[in-house]
Scaffold this motif. Structure first.
Motif, mmCIF file in Angstrom:
data_model
loop_
_atom_site.group_PDB
_atom_site.id
_atom_site.type_symbol
_atom_site.label_atom_id
_atom_site.label_comp_id
_atom_site.label_asym_id
_atom_site.label_seq_id
_atom_site.Cartn_x
_atom_site.Cartn_y
_atom_site.Cartn_z
ATOM 1 N N GLY A 1 4.657 84.172 70.782
ATOM 2 C CA GLY A 1 5.467 84.377 69.584
ATOM 3 C C GLY A 1 6.558 83.330 69.461
ATOM 4 N N ALA A 2 7.161 82.975 70.594
ATOM 5 C CA ALA A 2 8.230 81.981 70.587
ATOM 6 C C ALA A 2 7.701 80.593 70.256
ATOM 7 C CB ALA A 2 8.925 81.962 71.949
ATOM 8 N N ARG A 3 6.548 80.270 70.768
ATOM 9 C CA ARG A 3 6.028 78.915 70.598
ATOM 10 C C ARG A 3 5.226 78.733 69.318
ATOM 11 N NH1 ARG A 3 3.201 75.050 74.927
ATOM 12 N NH2 ARG A 3 3.451 73.179 73.705
ATOM 13 N N PHE A 4 4.435 79.738 68.942
ATOM 14 C CA PHE A 4 3.500 79.567 67.829
ATOM 15 C C PHE A 4 3.776 80.470 66.627
ATOM 16 C CE2 PHE A 4 1.220 78.645 71.805
ATOM 17 C CZ PHE A 4 0.969 77.298 71.601
ATOM 18 N N GLY A 5 4.656 81.459 66.790
ATOM 19 C CA GLY A 5 4.953 82.378 65.701
ATOM 20 C C GLY A 5 4.147 83.663 65.790
ATOM 21 N N PHE A 6 4.564 84.627 65.004
ATOM 22 C CA PHE A 6 3.962 85.956 65.050
ATOM 23 C C PHE A 6 2.514 85.950 64.566
ATOM 24 C CE2 PHE A 6 3.299 90.270 63.277
ATOM 25 C CZ PHE A 6 3.464 90.989 64.453
ATOM 26 N N ARG B 1 7.562 69.164 76.510
ATOM 27 C CA ARG B 1 7.417 68.341 75.300
ATOM 28 C C ARG B 1 6.646 69.112 74.253
ATOM 29 N NH1 ARG B 1 5.274 62.733 77.426
ATOM 30 N NH2 ARG B 1 4.105 64.196 78.672
ATOM 31 N N LEU B 2 7.156 69.075 73.063
ATOM 32 C CA LEU B 2 6.493 69.751 71.955
ATOM 33 C C LEU B 2 5.360 68.864 71.464
ATOM 34 C CD1 LEU B 2 9.714 70.974 70.189
ATOM 35 C CD2 LEU B 2 8.225 72.249 71.717
ATOM 36 N N ARG C 1 12.386 81.209 68.769
ATOM 37 C CA ARG C 1 11.884 79.906 68.303
ATOM 38 C C ARG C 1 12.993 78.895 68.031
ATOM 39 N NH1 ARG C 1 6.751 79.934 64.497
ATOM 40 N NH2 ARG C 1 6.671 77.875 65.390
ATOM 41 N N ARG C 2 14.081 79.351 67.474
ATOM 42 C CA ARG C 2 15.150 78.399 67.119
ATOM 43 C C ARG C 2 15.761 77.728 68.349
ATOM 44 N NH1 ARG C 2 19.031 82.834 64.664
ATOM 45 N NH2 ARG C 2 18.402 84.352 66.185
ATOM 46 N N TYR C 3 15.622 78.368 69.516
ATOM 47 C CA TYR C 3 16.160 77.793 70.750
ATOM 48 C C TYR C 3 15.175 76.858 71.434
ATOM 49 C CZ TYR C 3 19.440 81.572 69.976
ATOM 50 O OH TYR C 3 20.362 82.410 69.402
ATOM 51 N N LEU C 4 13.986 76.769 70.887
ATOM 52 C CA LEU C 4 12.927 75.995 71.535
ATOM 53 C C LEU C 4 12.556 74.751 70.736
ATOM 54 C CD1 LEU C 4 10.657 78.989 72.591
ATOM 55 C CD2 LEU C 4 12.448 77.853 73.910
ATOM 56 N N VAL D 1 12.461 74.335 75.869
ATOM 57 C CA VAL D 1 11.103 74.804 76.187
ATOM 58 C C VAL D 1 10.922 74.910 77.701
ATOM 59 C CG1 VAL D 1 8.638 74.248 76.015
ATOM 60 C CG2 VAL D 1 10.134 73.910 74.037
ATOM 61 N N ARG D 2 11.434 73.918 78.444
ATOM 62 C CA ARG D 2 11.306 73.965 79.914
ATOM 63 C C ARG D 2 12.015 75.190 80.483
ATOM 64 N NH1 ARG D 2 11.997 68.374 79.598
ATOM 65 N NH2 ARG D 2 14.239 68.571 79.990
ATOM 66 N N VAL D 3 13.230 75.452 80.015
ATOM 67 C CA VAL D 3 13.979 76.620 80.501
ATOM 68 C C VAL D 3 13.219 77.904 80.167
ATOM 69 C CG1 VAL D 3 16.090 77.981 80.156
ATOM 70 C CG2 VAL D 3 16.240 75.504 80.450
ATOM 71 N N PHE D 4 12.727 77.984 78.938
ATOM 72 C CA PHE D 4 11.976 79.179 78.530
ATOM 73 C C PHE D 4 10.708 79.340 79.364
ATOM 74 C CE2 PHE D 4 8.806 81.295 75.850
ATOM 75 C CZ PHE D 4 9.448 82.501 75.636
#
Length: 195
Positions: A29-34, A94-95, A165-168, A174-177
């Protein structure tokens, strides 16, 4: 009616609590959305429900006769979860600018349930509690309830991930998450090994 409420409460308690499938839903959900995470969510719900039905219709007896199978499932699941944790921990954050990364698939969600020791424990315990006499009608009622509740529970985790998502938006976030999710997976493995 009280039996159905008890079944629903058990399904909710075992589905919504943290575990590997829910951690992946949160991450997806965080990376790709709901919306993109719905394949994983649906696959996890269906995979769990199929496992529950099979346990209810007799797989439990096979596991009782050959306890080595239970140990193989447990250790295979532990190895899979630790592999997933390792992959998250070493991700560089890396995104993907070309959009090659994809959300976990429906099959991935289903397989995760079959390799998830928490899912096996929930299926065996649930069938032992609510369908000990082997009544097929009760197996199907329990499975229907579980399908809906499991889907909604895993979907809640994916939805919660969308708020992260806004934090990534940068590799460091992303690494921390990812490392946090890896730590949660390892913690859930530790919990399952002690259970």
């Amino acid at each position: 009616m009280s039996l159905i409420l008890s079944m629903a409460a058990f399904a909710l308690a075992t589905s919504i609590t943290p575990g590997p499938v829910n951690v992946v839903a949160l991450s997806s959900g965080a990376r790709f959305g709901f919306a993109a995470s719905q394949k994983h969510v649906f696959g996890a719900a269906v995979g769990f429900t199929v496992l529950l039905v099979l346990i209810g219709l007799g797989l439990h007896e096979v596991l009782l006769r050959w306890p080595i199978l239970t140990q193989l499932i447990k250790w295979g699941g532990v190895a899979f979860l630790l592999y997933m944790a390792w992959k998250l921990a070493v991700d560089d954050g890396r995104l993907d600018a070309q959009g090659r990364a994809t959300a976990p698939s429906m099959l991935y969600g289903a397989i995760m349930q079959w390799l998830n020791p928490k899912a096996w424990l929930a299926c065996v315990a649930g069938m032992g509690l609510f369908v000990a006499d082997g009544a097929r009608a009760q197996v199907w009622v329990f499975a229907g309830l579980y399908l809906v509740i499991c889907y909604l529970s895993v979907a809640c985790w994916a939805y919660a991930g969308t708020f992260l998502r806004r934090y990534l938006s940068n590799p460091q976030g992303v690494r921390v998450f990812n490392r946090s999710m890896a730590a949660l997976l390892v913690a859930s493995v530790g919990y399952l090994l002690m259970a």
